[in-house]
Design an enzyme around this catalytic site. Structure first.
Site, PDB file in Angstrom:
ATOM      1  N   ASP A  10      -4.508 -13.134   3.063  1.00 20.11           N
ATOM      2  CA  ASP A  10      -5.772 -12.720   3.682  1.00 20.11           C
ATOM      3  C   ASP A  10      -6.975 -13.036   2.795  1.00 20.11           C
ATOM      4  OD1 ASP A  10      -4.731 -10.847   1.951  1.00 20.11           O
ATOM      5  OD2 ASP A  10      -5.095  -9.118   3.237  1.00 20.11           O
ATOM      6  N   ASP A  66      -2.733 -10.397  -2.597  1.00 18.73           N
ATOM      7  CA  ASP A  66      -3.335  -9.976  -1.333  1.00 18.73           C
ATOM      8  C   ASP A  66      -4.815  -9.652  -1.548  1.00 18.73           C
ATOM      9  OD1 ASP A  66      -2.160  -8.698   1.495  1.00 18.73           O
ATOM     10  OD2 ASP A  66      -3.985  -7.711   0.813  1.00 18.73           O
ATOM     11  N   HIS A  91      -6.378  -7.161  -0.506  1.00 15.85           N
ATOM     12  CA  HIS A  91      -6.534  -5.727  -0.721  1.00 15.85           C
ATOM     13  C   HIS A  91      -5.640  -5.273  -1.873  1.00 15.85           C
ATOM     14  CE1 HIS A  91      -7.404  -6.591   3.559  1.00 15.85           C
ATOM     15  NE2 HIS A  91      -8.444  -5.821   3.310  1.00 15.85           N
ATOM     16  N   HIS A 125       0.815  -1.217   0.000  1.00 20.50           N
ATOM     17  CA  HIS A 125       0.000   0.000   0.000  1.00 20.50           C
ATOM     18  C   HIS A 125       0.847   1.263   0.000  1.00 20.50           C
ATOM     19  CE1 HIS A 125      -3.709  -2.181   0.406  1.00 20.50           C
ATOM     20  NE2 HIS A 125      -3.376  -2.693   1.574  1.00 20.50           N
TER      21      HIS A 125
END
Length: 342
Positions: free
Chosen positions: A284, A195, A197, A159
């Protein structure tokens, strides 16, 4: 496959995050790395500490002012007579200036952060720098002839953009590994982010480049963090137009749907004909993850690893998310073992 990991990750601990309106202990906690470390050691992987790359190596992907901010932020905080963890309280939103960096630490926090879920504590810089060195070490091993390597990075990185942090991420470990490979003889590098996200920071860094292909499979940003990037119509810009591919998937995605998206991602990467491959390895997507909403079971992670191995190019795995801490090690080891069997 060699594994690189630093015990300095544990220095990033003790903060809280603003999660969906509540101030709560961070889901991104030191025990995550501890569980992964134990799992890869049980699986027989060789674990080594990172090489001492100079801090200037970070400037290959990050703004110098941003790096300096991360290095000195908590010192500035303490100079105000404060202690503990730091979170921003204001951001340069629409209608506000983004061309001026405030002199005070509270303003700088909001300027460089994009959320209130990523606390800075006294040991954050030490941990983030160690994680970056882990990624660079793994990339250096591959550049020296190893077929694959795994960087057990904490805090994660995908991120973090050129000059911003958030999403538990401070320095973009996958981007640093990618740039290292580019700087050491690999003309074309593909990055796949698995991931849950979207890897908004990695996309930001390589948005206008054609030598790096960025592909991400993730939860639909209409409802999932980071909300403001990761849509299917984002394709890159300038020289990088067509070198970004986002594959957002809905709540409740199962392996059948996910594996179809993974096939599409790998087909696109194959057509790019990369010389090296970097995987942002978030697990995740697991059905038991407390902040994510896909339904992959433990048995699906070795299948993912086998599919990644089909590309048959030098590969660097860089650890990202995964917050079902008691299962995270099993799932990470599953991907790596599946890759080696592929």
């Amino acid at each position: 496959m060699k594994v690189v990991h630093s015990p300095l990750h544990a220095r990033h601990d003790g903060g809280k995050e603003l999660h969906r309106g509540e101030l709560v202990p961070c889901f991104e906690m030191p025990v995550r790395a501890d569980y992964i470390l134990k799992a890869v050691q049980r699986a027989g992987f060789e674990v080594t500490e990172p090489r001492p790359f100079a801090e200037d190596s970070l400037l290959r992907v990050h703004d110098a002012g941003f790096v300096d901010f991360l290095r000195t932020a908590h010192t500035e905080w303490r100079a105000l007579g404060k202690d503990g963890f730091m979170l921003p309280g204001a951001f340069p939103a629409r209608g506000m200036r983004r061309d001026h960096i405030p002199a005070g630490i509270n303003g700088k926090l909001g300027y460089y952060a994009f959320d209130s879920g990523t606390p800075i504590v006294e040991g954050t810089w030490d941990a983030a720098l160690a994680a970056a060195r882990c990624a660079l070490t793994a990339a250096s091993w591959v550049a020296e002839g190893n077929k694959s390597a795994y960087a057990l990075c904490r805090p994660p990185g995908h991120h973090a953009g050129h000059s911003m942090y958030g999403g538990y991420c401070f320095l973009n470990n996958a981007a640093l590994a990618t740039q290292y490979l580019r700087d050491h003889g690999f003309a074309r590098v593909a990055v796949l982010d698995v991931d849950y996200h979207h890897g908004n920071g990695t996309q930001d860094i390589f948005w206008e480049r054609s030598d790096v292909l960025f592909v991400s499979i993730h939860g639909n940003p209409d409802t999932e963090y980071p909300y403001f990037l990761g849509y299917a119509d984002e394709r890159g810009a300038g020289a990088g137009e067509g070198y970004t591919l986002n594959l957002p998937l809905p709540h409740g995605t199962t392996w059948d749907t996910y594996s179809t998206a993974l096939d599409a991602a790998m087909d696109t990467i194959g057509r790019f004909t990369p010389d090296a491959f970097v995987v942002s390895l978030g697990v995740d997507t697991y059905e038991g993850d407390p902040i994510s909403h896909f339904k992959l079971a433990a048995g699906h992670f070795p299948l993912m690893g086998r599919r990644l191995a089909e590309l048959k190019v030098p590969t660097v795995f860089v650890q990202e998310g995964g917050y079902a801490v008691e299962d995270i090690g099993t799932n990470v080891a599953g991907v790596l073992e599946g890759f080696l069997r592929g």
